[in-house]
Motif scaffolding. Structure first.
Motif, PDB file in Angstrom:
ATOM      1  N   UNK A   1       0.810  -1.219   0.000  1.00 44.42           N
ATOM      2  CA  UNK A   1       0.000   0.000   0.000  1.00 44.42           C
ATOM      3  C   UNK A   1       0.843   1.269   0.000  1.00 44.42           C
ATOM      4  N   UNK A   2       1.943   1.268  -0.711  1.00 41.83           N
ATOM      5  CA  UNK A   2       2.793   2.458  -0.745  1.00 41.83           C
ATOM      6  C   UNK A   2       2.203   3.511  -1.673  1.00 41.83           C
TER       7      UNK A   2
ATOM      8  N   UNK B   1      -3.004  -0.935  12.403  1.00 38.11           N
ATOM      9  CA  UNK B   1      -2.494  -0.216  11.236  1.00 38.11           C
ATOM     10  C   UNK B   1      -1.088   0.301  11.546  1.00 38.11           C
ATOM     11  N   UNK B   2      -0.188   0.147  10.594  1.00 38.11           N
ATOM     12  CA  UNK B   2       1.197   0.588  10.762  1.00 38.11           C
ATOM     13  C   UNK B   2       1.592   1.389   9.525  1.00 38.11           C
ATOM     14  N   UNK B   3       2.049   2.627   9.761  1.00 37.04           N
ATOM     15  CA  UNK B   3       2.383   3.527   8.657  1.00 37.04           C
ATOM     16  C   UNK B   3       3.852   3.923   8.767  1.00 37.04           C
ATOM     17  N   UNK B   4       4.626   3.617   7.737  1.00 33.20           N
ATOM     18  CA  UNK B   4       6.023   4.022   7.682  1.00 33.20           C
ATOM     19  C   UNK B   4       6.158   5.168   6.686  1.00 33.20           C
TER      20      UNK B   4
ATOM     21  N   UNK C   1      11.386  -1.508   6.642  1.00 33.41           N
ATOM     22  CA  UNK C   1      10.578  -1.536   7.864  1.00 33.41           C
ATOM     23  C   UNK C   1       9.287  -2.316   7.626  1.00 33.41           C
ATOM     24  N   UNK C   2       8.647  -2.047   6.488  1.00 36.61           N
ATOM     25  CA  UNK C   2       7.367  -2.693   6.189  1.00 36.61           C
ATOM     26  C   UNK C   2       7.516  -4.209   6.090  1.00 36.61           C
ATOM     27  N   UNK C   3       8.576  -4.654   5.434  1.00 31.80           N
ATOM     28  CA  UNK C   3       8.798  -6.097   5.305  1.00 31.80           C
ATOM     29  C   UNK C   3       9.063  -6.735   6.668  1.00 31.80           C
ATOM     30  N   UNK C   4       9.813  -6.038   7.494  1.00 34.76           N
ATOM     31  CA  UNK C   4      10.086  -6.550   8.841  1.00 34.76           C
ATOM     32  C   UNK C   4       8.797  -6.672   9.639  1.00 34.76           C
TER      33      UNK C   4
ATOM     34  N   UNK D   1      -2.332  -4.041   8.939  1.00 37.38           N
ATOM     35  CA  UNK D   1      -2.473  -3.318   7.685  1.00 37.38           C
ATOM     36  C   UNK D   1      -1.292  -2.349   7.577  1.00 37.38           C
ATOM     37  N   UNK D   2      -0.356  -2.618   6.683  1.00 35.94           N
ATOM     38  CA  UNK D   2       0.898  -1.868   6.619  1.00 35.94           C
ATOM     39  C   UNK D   2       0.883  -0.926   5.422  1.00 35.94           C
TER      40      UNK D   2
END
Length: 543
Positions: free
Chosen positions: A20-21, A443-446, A480-483, A492-493
């Motif tokens: 979801x970038x 939800x995690x947003x980088x 970070x997202x892959x980790x 939900x990344x």
């Protein structure tokens, strides 16, 4: 020699990203225009904006930093020698700094909070007793505006004062000429600073702070080290009124070393012969190094192994042991300072803390640390934690805030740019929150540290020390997202290109809550991220 700001052209869109970038905007286009320090210097009315342009020209570009890293070049004693030379070029000797009665603080975690506590205590004492006359505070990094780093009586310098003193230092360095009389030839291993040279970004601000505080009549100043201690730009002070070392851990490994004992060696470098020094309880490897270095340097080191019992009646925020340890260190440093400044000041460990201490500790404002902000449908929890241990503490604080009365989805906004080890920070953050209720962050947003989606960086946030390709391609954020996907496949990344986009994504989740529920958002990972977020949330120019 100055490194002019380089224009960084970024495409308006990039290849679609997994997880979801979003597309990459032209982040730098409005704020990385080529500045002209020469034109600025000739201007009749040199503004704060001009000062920031000139200051940004002193940043060390990423390519230079990377070349030094690969060559194994690290700061050494020459860094402090250079600062002494620059100090002389603007008209001061190290002994002149004695008038500032400097409280010098190093550490891995809590040094900023400790400095804020000391500043607040001395400020309250000044208001009631008239001593000190003026209190200075020098910290880093800034959250929203560079001028926040240099404060007098807890207030950031005004734009006008910052620009005035900035260019006074600049002009003195520009006009400096070496003595005309013959001098001994330098040794082969000695570096000679070129005429008209200037220290790099952080060192220039340190130099500026000395000029500001001495010019403004400050007679008590609290200094937070930048990186390390022994070779830090702040370490030109020879006779601090007191030195403090907060909790030590692993941080800045490329500069300080990969083990806590090596890091402790650097931090202990701020201790000075015959001067009082204080530290709190440390891990054994660090504790032994601090003791050895204190003996080696002839410093009078006091170890505060327990929380000061006088704090039992004081409301420390947050109400956590790590902050009470910071307050314990701050009390000892403030007492040492007041004993030096006020002959009538007495310390009675059996009596309650003086009201100035209590009020200073309870009323301290240290933005971006354990801060809670509420708006419709969402509660923002903001903390500038940026190490393994401090992120675990931030996570525990966050889950403590998200009690039964604060139901709603948990959201993380995270970034840490330019540190390869940062991907390993995520385990403790993820597991600590998940252990609280079994579900963790939904939800995690980088994001990057780019401030705005359309206009890029605010000028005070421009940072040339990071690889522009990594920022453009969001390389770190993808990692970070892959980790996180491996740590918590149910999350939900999202990967987004700016802080503003991350905040908007979190706000959009308010549409999913019902009744009294609110989205619970944690913004953490770096003070650069936190500062940009606070600027957006508050629409503020400075804190």
């Amino acid at each position: 020699m100055h490194h002019a700001l380089r224009r960084t052209a970024l495409d308006a869109a990039t290849r679609p990203l997994r997880l979801f970038a979003t597309a990459r905007p032209s982040a730098h286009r409005n704020h990385l225009k080529r500045s002209s320090p020469i034109r600025t210097m000739a201007s009749k009315a040199r503004t704060y904006s001009d000062a920031i342009d000139a200051l940004n020209s002193l940043q060390t570009p990423f390519a230079v930093i990377e070349a030094r890293r690969k060559a194994g070049i690290r700061p050494d004693a020459r860094s402090v020698e250079d600062m002494r030379e620059y100090l002389a070029r603007i008209g001061y000797a190290p002994g002149d700094l004695d008038a500032l009665n400097i409280v010098h603080v190093a550490g891995t975690k809590g040094k900023g909070s400790t400095c804020a506590f000391v500043d607040s205590i001395l400020g309250r004492y000044r208001q009631t007793k008239g001593i000190p006359r003026k209190v200075g505070l020098f910290t880093s990094p800034h959250l929203i505006a560079v001028r926040e780093r240099i404060r007098i009586d807890s207030a950031p310098l005004s734009e006008e004062l910052f620009a005035r003193y900035f260019f006074e230092v600049w002009d003195r360095l520009e006009s400096f000429s070496p003595p005309s009389s013959p001098s001994p030839s330098p040794k082969p291993d000695e570096l000679v600073l070129p005429r008209r040279s200037k220290p790099i970004y952080a060192r220039y601000l340190t130099l500026l702070s000395y000029h500001v505080f001495l010019s403004e009549g400050v007679d008590a100043a609290v200094y937070e080290t930048g990186v390390g201690g022994a070779y830090d730009a702040t370490n030109v002070v020879e006779r601090p009124v007191a030195s403090g070392i907060s909790s030590l851990g692993i941080d800045h490994v490329q500069v300080l070393g990969h083990t806590v004992d090596k890091i402790a060696w650097h931090k202990a470098g701020i201790m000075k012969p015959g001067r009082p020094a204080f530290t709190i309880e440390q891990v054994p490897e660090a504790a032994s190094v601090l003791q050895e270095r204190a003996v080696e340097r002839g410093a009078d080191l006091t170890v505060l192994n327990t929380i000061d019992p006088r704090l039992a009646a004081v409301k420390i925020r947050p109400d956590a042991n790590f902050q009470k340890k910071n307050a314990t260190l701050a009390v000892a440093l403030a007492e040492a300072t007041l004993k030096a400044l006020d002959p009538s000041f007495k310390v009675d460990p059996a009596a309650p803390l003086p009201k100035e201490f209590v009020e200073g500790l309870q009323q301290v404002v240290w933005r971006g640390r354990c801060e809670v902000k509420e708006e419709d449908g969402i509660v923002w929890h903001v903390d500038g934690a940026h190490t393994v241990d401090s992120l675990k503490m931030a996570a525990r604080w966050f889950v403590g805030e998200c009690n039964a009365d604060k139901k709603g989805p948990k959201v993380l906004i995270f970034n840490q740019q330019g540190r390869s080890e940062a991907v390993d920070f995520l385990d403790g953050l993820c597991n600590t929150v998940k252990a609280a209720d079994g579900r963790g962050f939904e939800h995690v947003i980088f994001c990057t540290n780019v401030t705005y989606a359309e206009t890029g960086y605010k000028k005070d946030f421009v940072n040339l020390q990071y690889n522009p390709k990594d920022i453009e391609q969001m390389t770190v954020q993808r990692g970070f997202a892959e980790k996180w996907a491996a740590l918590d496949p149910a999350a939900n990344i999202m990967v987004v290109a700016s802080i503003e986009e991350a905040i908007n994504r979190a706000r959009s989740l308010t549409q999913t809550v019902e009744g009294d529920e609110k989205v619970q958002a944690l913004i953490t990972g770096s003070l650069h991220l936190v500062g940009g977020a606070l600027g957006i949330l508050e629409g503020a120019d400075a804190l």
